[in-house]
Enzyme design. Sequence first.
Site, PDB file in Angstrom:
ATOM      1  N   CYS A 108      46.173  33.752  38.145  1.00  0.00           N
ATOM      2  CA  CYS A 108      47.131  32.746  37.676  1.00  0.00           C
ATOM      3  C   CYS A 108      46.459  31.763  36.713  1.00  0.00           C
ATOM      4  O   CYS A 108      46.110  32.137  35.610  1.00  0.00           O
ATOM      5  CB  CYS A 108      47.807  32.061  38.860  1.00  0.00           C
ATOM      6  SG  CYS A 108      49.349  31.246  38.351  1.00  0.00           S
ATOM      7  N   HIS A 213      50.010  36.574  41.548  1.00  0.00           N
ATOM      8  CA  HIS A 213      49.190  36.204  42.717  1.00  0.00           C
ATOM      9  C   HIS A 213      49.028  37.406  43.660  1.00  0.00           C
ATOM     10  O   HIS A 213      49.738  37.507  44.661  1.00  0.00           O
ATOM     11  CB  HIS A 213      49.835  35.038  43.475  1.00  0.00           C
ATOM     12  CG  HIS A 213      49.598  33.714  42.833  1.00  0.00           C
ATOM     13  ND1 HIS A 213      48.495  32.927  43.116  1.00  0.00           N
ATOM     14  CD2 HIS A 213      50.308  33.041  41.894  1.00  0.00           C
ATOM     15  CE1 HIS A 213      48.547  31.816  42.392  1.00  0.00           C
ATOM     16  NE2 HIS A 213      49.631  31.857  41.639  1.00  0.00           N
ATOM     17  N   GLU A 215      46.896  37.932  45.843  1.00  0.00           N
ATOM     18  CA  GLU A 215      46.478  37.534  47.202  1.00  0.00           C
ATOM     19  C   GLU A 215      47.683  37.270  48.097  1.00  0.00           C
ATOM     20  O   GLU A 215      47.530  37.177  49.317  1.00  0.00           O
ATOM     21  CB  GLU A 215      45.541  36.321  47.141  1.00  0.00           C
ATOM     22  CG  GLU A 215      46.195  34.958  47.014  1.00  0.00           C
ATOM     23  CD  GLU A 215      46.728  34.645  45.614  1.00  0.00           C
ATOM     24  OE1 GLU A 215      46.614  35.506  44.728  1.00  0.00           O
ATOM     25  OE2 GLU A 215      47.273  33.531  45.422  1.00  0.00           O
TER      26      GLU A 215
END
Length: 238
Positions: A108, A213, A215
Site C-alpha cells: 500500500c 493489502h 496481509e
Amino acid sequence: MYHPLIGISGSVDKEETQSFIMRSYFKRLTDSGAIPLLLSPDMTPEQVDQCAQQLDGLLLAGGNDVDPALFHEEPIPQLGEVNPIRDRIELLLVPAFLRAEKPILCICRGIQTLNVALGGTLYQDLPSQYTAGALENHSQEPPYSTPTHSVKVAPGTAFALIAQADMLQVNSMHHQAVKDVGPGLTVCARSESGVIEAVEMPGKPFVIGVQWHPERLTDPASLRLFDRFVSVARENRC
Ligand code: MN
C-alpha cells in the site's frame, strides 16, 4: 530451519508519541517463518545501513500519505495526512536495503514510498486526479478481507510467477497511487481502469510492491507472496 529477520517500517501517529504496526503484518510474516521486528523511525543513516547489513529483509507497511514535496509537487487540497518522521526513515531504508541486495516487500503506502524513493511520482488523490479511465472503487469499506476489484497481472514478471494467474481479486484501501514509475521499476499489475497496482525491480532478488493489502487476504497468491518473500530472505542468508 533459519527464521529470517524482517525489519518493518510501521506507522507513527500524528502526535508523534507512538510507533506501531497492525498485527496482521506480524502474523503473516511469522506464519511464513520469519521473525518480524518493528524498526525505530529515529535511526541515523549509519544505524539504517547496519540494519540493512544484518537483517534479512524489509517490509514497508501501509499508512498515511507521502509528502508530495518529495516528488517536487505542491500539495493539492485532497492530500491526506503526511508524516515527515516516517517519510525520512523510509527514504533511508529503501536505498540501504537495495544497496545491501536484501529483499523488500512494499504494501500500500509501501509501493508509493518505494516509487518515490526511486524518483517516481504519485497521484496525490486518485479520485480527483485520475482521468485515464473509469475509476473502480479503491476505497472500500470493511471487511478488508473481501476483495473489491480485479488486477491484471503482467505476464513474464517475477510477480506473475508468484500470482500464478492472469487476474487476481484484491482489496483496495488507497486514495493515492503510483503515477510516473521510478527508474528501475517495472509495472507488474494494473486495475481494469489502468491504475498501477504492483511494481517490481528486475535484477534484484525480491523487490515487489503491491497497492493492495495481501496481509488481509487469504487467497493462495497472497499467501505465496509472503512465503516467497521470506524464502528469498532465508536463501540470501544461508
Ligand atoms: Mn486498488
